[in-house]
Design a protein around this motif. Structure first.
Motif: not given
Ligand code: BGC
Length: 415
Positions: A109-114, A123-128
């Motif tokens: 899964f490539t998730f292009s956000f921090p 991993g947890k999303l830091i911010s959009w």
């Protein structure tokens, strides 16, 4: 470059700074990794799904691929709807290419956000960023959200094996085939970079990996903010969905380049310098000018009909092109400076050859962008600039995610 080094240092030590310097728990591939993976790439406005076979010897084959547009309503809706849409796309892909039967059970899964990594596969999303605001996702494990959505759609046999940023995928794709590649850069809708760091320099991860090992660090450089900004930059930032954040990204990426230029054109119209006698509502809608349209105009084409601009007079064309040129040149020079800073961080005297894998429409398609970056590197580094080579790595982030998954499954097998 000095400010960049200060922020890199601070981020690696675990301090609060502009650069998050996120450890990814993964090193570069050797080129020998093999296997088959489903890769899902959520970048900006598109979602791509790929079936990737790694053949070893640096060769990766994409055997099936599909692209889905993320409806703007989902970018700003609920996280649940967004992940449910993604799971539907995966099912659609499976139906289309394998009559609904299981294709692969490992998903990269490539998730292009921090994202703050908890492990290689979570991993947890830091911010959009990039205009996304979907609710209920910040602070949550995005791999778990995807696993749950797949399960609820009856596709629970697929699980996320590796969670990766697009820069990391790009570096993995570049270095799978070329061992001199040690940095991955995205210059597209957004911008960011990652590089291969020595584990003993990552102060915030004491004693984890062997000190002489290397780990890829996702810099999240879009948030770098020690750059002088002008009135247009401040106005754009204030009106954005994430004011005060992603300063470099707002000056050097595709999503914002058109918006900066649009704001300048509106001011020039107000002062009567261009488009005299035209409808005053021209270009007043935010984000109504895109980097793609700028590219068409600088190459001698016209604005699209819907923009309301009729045929450009020669004088107007010259003024508009100068504005576009100033905006894109600044973006290219900032990007090149950031790359030079990272390369010098890795190799102070530039004793080695560095290949930089770069993906993103701004870099690949905007007229003159790459050339301007090369001029800029030469300005900054003189003769030593020849030790740096750009490797355009189109669609590297998807294939690269599969490579990251292969590296991860190898590491798990060794544990
Ligand atoms: C995100 C990064 C991403 C970059 C390029 C930025 O907005 O924060 O994680 O790598 O865009 O897609």
């Amino acid at each position: 470059m000095d400010y960049f080094h200060e922020e890199m240092q601070r981020g690696l030590a675990g301090g609060q700074g502009a650069l998050k310097m996120i450890p990814t728990f993964i090193g570069r591939p050797t080129g020998a990794e093999k296997g088959g993976f489903l890769a899902l790439d959520l970048g900006g406005t598109n979602l791509r799904i790929l079936d990737v076979t790694l053949a070893g010897k640096g060769k990766a084959h994409v055997t099936a691929t599909d692209r889905f547009v993320i409806p703007p309503s989902l970018m700003g809706g609920s996280g649940e709807d967004l992940f449910s849409f993604i799971a539907d796309c995966v099912k659609h892909f499976l139906r289309r290419f394998k009559n609904g039967g299981p294709l692969r059970d490992s998903l990269a899964f490539t998730f292009s956000f921090p994202v703050e990594h908890l492990s290689i596969s979570s991993g947890k999303l830091i911010s959009w960023t990039k205009g996304f605001t979907a609710g209920g996702v910040v602070g949550r494990d995005v791999a778990a959200l995807l696993n749950e959505a797949l399960k609820s759609k009856g596709a629970g046999f697929i699980t996320v094996e590796a969670l990766t940023n697009d820069t990391v995928g790009t570096l993995a794709a570049g270095s799978y085939a070329d061992s001199t590649c040690d940095m991955g850069v995205i210059l597209g809708t957004g911008t960011n970079a990652c590089y291969a760091e020595r584990a003993n320099r990552i102060g915030k991860l004491p004693g984890l990996p062997p000190p002489d090992a290397e780990m890829i660090v996702n810099m999240e450089w879009g948030n770098f903010d020690r750059i002088p900004r002008n009135g247009y930059d401040h106005a754009l930032d204030r009106a954005s969905s994430n004011p005060g954040r992603q300063c470099l990204e707002k000056m050097a990426s595709g999503l914002y380049m058109g918006e900066i230029a649009r704001r300048i054109l509106v001011e020039m119209m107000r002062q009567g310098l261009i488009f005299r006698g035209a409808d005053p509502s021209l270009f007043t809608a935010e984000y109504s000018l895109s980097a793609e349209q700028m590219a068409v105009v600088v190459q001698g084409g016209d604005f699209p009909r819907e923009s309301g601009v009729r045929e450009l007079s020669e004088v107007d064309r010259r003024s508009v092109c100068s504005v576009f040129c100033i905006v894109s040149r600044r973006a290219a020079r900032l990007a090149a400076t950031a790359i030079a800073a990272v390369v010098l961080w890795m190799d102070k005297n530039l004793d080695h050859f560095h290949t930089i894998a770069v993906d993103g429409s701004l870099f690949l398609k905007y007229p003159g962008f790459q050339a301007e970056m090369l001029f800029s590197l030469a300005d900054l580094l003189g003769d030593r600039a020849k030790w740096i080579k750009f490797a355009p790595t189109q669609d590297g982030s998807g294939t690269g995610a599969a490579i990251v998954a292969a590296v991860a499954s190898f590491a798990r097998a060794m544990d």
